[in-house]
Design an enzyme around this catalytic site. Structure first.
Site, mmCIF file in Angstrom:
data_model
loop_
_atom_site.group_PDB
_atom_site.id
_atom_site.type_symbol
_atom_site.label_atom_id
_atom_site.label_comp_id
_atom_site.label_asym_id
_atom_site.label_seq_id
_atom_site.Cartn_x
_atom_site.Cartn_y
_atom_site.Cartn_z
ATOM 1 N N ASP A 1 -15.561 -2.194 9.164
ATOM 2 C CA ASP A 1 -16.250 -2.615 7.946
ATOM 3 C C ASP A 1 -17.201 -3.751 8.285
ATOM 4 O O ASP A 1 -16.827 -4.701 8.997
ATOM 5 C CB ASP A 1 -15.240 -3.079 6.889
ATOM 6 C CG ASP A 1 -14.321 -1.954 6.432
ATOM 7 O OD1 ASP A 1 -14.733 -0.777 6.524
ATOM 8 O OD2 ASP A 1 -13.201 -2.237 6.004
ATOM 9 N N GLU B 1 0.813 -1.217 0.000
ATOM 10 C CA GLU B 1 0.000 0.000 0.000
ATOM 11 C C GLU B 1 0.851 1.273 0.000
ATOM 12 O O GLU B 1 0.389 2.336 0.396
ATOM 13 C CB GLU B 1 -0.931 -0.011 1.214
ATOM 14 C CG GLU B 1 -1.879 -1.193 1.237
ATOM 15 C CD GLU B 1 -2.684 -1.266 2.513
ATOM 16 O OE1 GLU B 1 -3.545 -0.389 2.711
ATOM 17 O OE2 GLU B 1 -2.462 -2.192 3.316
ATOM 18 N N GLU C 1 -13.915 -6.429 9.764
ATOM 19 C CA GLU C 1 -12.602 -6.081 10.310
ATOM 20 C C GLU C 1 -12.586 -4.631 10.755
ATOM 21 O O GLU C 1 -13.512 -3.867 10.471
ATOM 22 C CB GLU C 1 -11.494 -6.322 9.280
ATOM 23 C CG GLU C 1 -11.643 -5.562 7.985
ATOM 24 C CD GLU C 1 -10.575 -5.967 6.967
ATOM 25 O OE1 GLU C 1 -9.797 -5.080 6.585
ATOM 26 O OE2 GLU C 1 -10.521 -7.137 6.556
ATOM 27 N N TYR D 1 -9.532 2.913 -4.175
ATOM 28 C CA TYR D 1 -8.608 4.024 -4.388
ATOM 29 C C TYR D 1 -8.676 4.681 -5.765
ATOM 30 O O TYR D 1 -8.152 5.774 -5.928
ATOM 31 C CB TYR D 1 -7.169 3.554 -4.118
ATOM 32 C CG TYR D 1 -6.996 3.117 -2.689
ATOM 33 C CD1 TYR D 1 -7.164 4.014 -1.640
ATOM 34 C CD2 TYR D 1 -6.717 1.799 -2.367
ATOM 35 C CE1 TYR D 1 -7.043 3.615 -0.323
ATOM 36 C CE2 TYR D 1 -6.581 1.390 -1.052
ATOM 37 C CZ TYR D 1 -6.745 2.308 -0.038
ATOM 38 O OH TYR D 1 -6.617 1.916 1.262
ATOM 39 N N ASN E 1 -10.005 -1.219 10.741
ATOM 40 C CA ASN E 1 -8.808 -0.586 10.183
ATOM 41 C C ASN E 1 -8.333 0.486 11.157
ATOM 42 O O ASN E 1 -9.053 1.456 11.411
ATOM 43 C CB ASN E 1 -9.153 0.028 8.821
ATOM 44 C CG ASN E 1 -7.953 0.532 8.067
ATOM 45 O OD1 ASN E 1 -6.947 0.907 8.654
ATOM 46 N ND2 ASN E 1 -8.050 0.547 6.750
ATOM 47 N N GLY F 1 -7.784 5.252 5.584
ATOM 48 C CA GLY F 1 -7.238 6.075 4.514
ATOM 49 C C GLY F 1 -7.611 7.546 4.659
ATOM 50 O O GLY F 1 -8.683 7.883 5.162
ATOM 51 N N SER G 1 -6.490 -3.042 2.785
ATOM 52 C CA SER G 1 -6.977 -2.469 1.525
ATOM 53 C C SER G 1 -7.442 -3.520 0.522
ATOM 54 O O SER G 1 -7.352 -3.331 -0.684
ATOM 55 C CB SER G 1 -5.903 -1.583 0.882
ATOM 56 O OG SER G 1 -5.698 -0.422 1.636
ATOM 57 N N ARG H 1 -11.820 2.531 11.720
ATOM 58 C CA ARG H 1 -12.993 2.375 10.855
ATOM 59 C C ARG H 1 -13.363 0.898 10.801
ATOM 60 O O ARG H 1 -12.512 0.050 10.522
ATOM 61 C CB ARG H 1 -12.698 2.874 9.435
ATOM 62 C CG ARG H 1 -13.965 3.119 8.597
ATOM 63 C CD ARG H 1 -13.654 3.269 7.116
ATOM 64 N NE ARG H 1 -13.281 1.995 6.531
ATOM 65 C CZ ARG H 1 -12.133 1.754 5.899
ATOM 66 N NH1 ARG H 1 -11.221 2.701 5.787
ATOM 67 N NH2 ARG H 1 -11.891 0.566 5.397
#
Length: 300
Positions: free
Chosen positions: A247, A13, A261, A206, A263, A267, A141, A245
């Site tokens: 998900d 990443e 999961e 992205y 994060n 981002g 990601s 964050r």
């Protein structure tokens, strides 16, 4: 205040991190901070030299392995430099999908059936009933993620292209992709992610136009509230600091809401979810970056 922004790194990443770091640096300058950009490579000595003279705070804009798995956090703890986002323990736990699932299960949070395998096991048989998801244990990601569906013959293809070590095989949960940003103990808003292609993969995350974000998500109020509660509970269970964050998947047919999961380094690019959610709550991008800097710490 002097802030060093770490970006780049050694993971898959790297390009995302460079983009994140550039945008964060601009926002912090706009907010009045003195900013030094540090592009991180595999040269640890060069990094330590770049951190002299010592900044007041390090803004960790690294993603993936070595950046959000507790490695850089441990280095910064060792030299006593406060940094943004989660510390060693939470970072390492969240990045290891197997360990994170164990923590979530212990906290009573809803997770999908899963198992950790050596990738070669896929050649012999299906580890779970189809459809199922194959993903690296220690990547972010959506790097390396594949879905194996009924009737397809992709197992050998996945194995031949694999270079991620152990794999997690997880029950595929149908339905809608939801995500919730958390700032310490406060959930922001529920966003629904609508990828323009097959699923929410690296490209969808992205690339410009790779996905469409609907916020607040058009889901029943009780589902939105549950998603927020799960996100905050997962943040706390891992011991996260600052922003995270979560998900999730929401299956409308069954009413099932599943945590996928968390994060710990969300981002911070033009297409990123956390800044978008913060802006929806009245916190613009410079204010969000400042908020993270003001809560920087080490050895926590």
């Amino acid at each position: 205040m002097r802030v060093a922004v770490l970006m780049g790194g050694m993971s898959s990443e790297r390009e995302v991190s460079l983009n994140t770091g550039a945008q964060v640096s601009g926002a912090l300058r706009q907010a009045g901070f003195e900013v030094t950009e540090i592009i991180v490579s595999d040269d640890l000595e060069a990094l330590l030299k770049a951190l002299k003279p010592r900044p007041d705070v390090v803004f960790n804009a690294l993603h993936g392995r070595f950046g959000e798995d507790g490695t850089i956090q441990g280095i910064l703890d060792y030299i006593g430099l406060p940094y943004t986002h989660s510390g060693v323990r939470a970072s390492a736990l969240a990045m290891d999908k197997g360990a994170a699932k164990a923590i979530f299960a212990a906290a009573g949070l809803p997770i999908a059936a899963h198992k950790i395998i050596e990738i070669e096991e896929l050649l012999a048989h299906d580890p779970l009933p189809r459809p199922y998801v194959v993903k690296p244990v220690n990547e972010g990601s959506s790097v390396g993620v594949s879905i194996v569906k009924a009737g397809d013959n992709r197992r050998a293809e996945i194995v031949s292209a694999w270079n991620f070590g152990a794999a997690m095989v997880e029950e595929y949960v149908p339905g809608r992709e939801l995500t919730v940003g958390v700032l310490e103990d406060r959930a922001l808003v529920v966003t629904e992610i609508l990828p323009t292609e097959k699923f929410y993969d690296y490209h969808a995350k992205y690339a410009a136009g790779g996905s469409r974000h609907v916020l607040p998500a058009q889901v029943p109020e009780n589902i939105a509230q549950s998603a927020k509660e799960i996100a905050v509970a997962a943040h706390k269970a891992l011991g996260c600091r600052g922003a995270s964050r979560a998900d999730l998947r929401y299956d409308e047919d069954t009413g099932r809401l599943i945590l996928l999961e968390v994060n710990t380094q969300p981002g911070m690019t033009a297409t990123s979810l956390l800044p978008e959610q913060a802006a929806h709550q009245g916190m613009d991008f410079p204010a969000l970056c400042s908020w993270l800097v003001e809560r920087a710490a080490c050895r926590v």
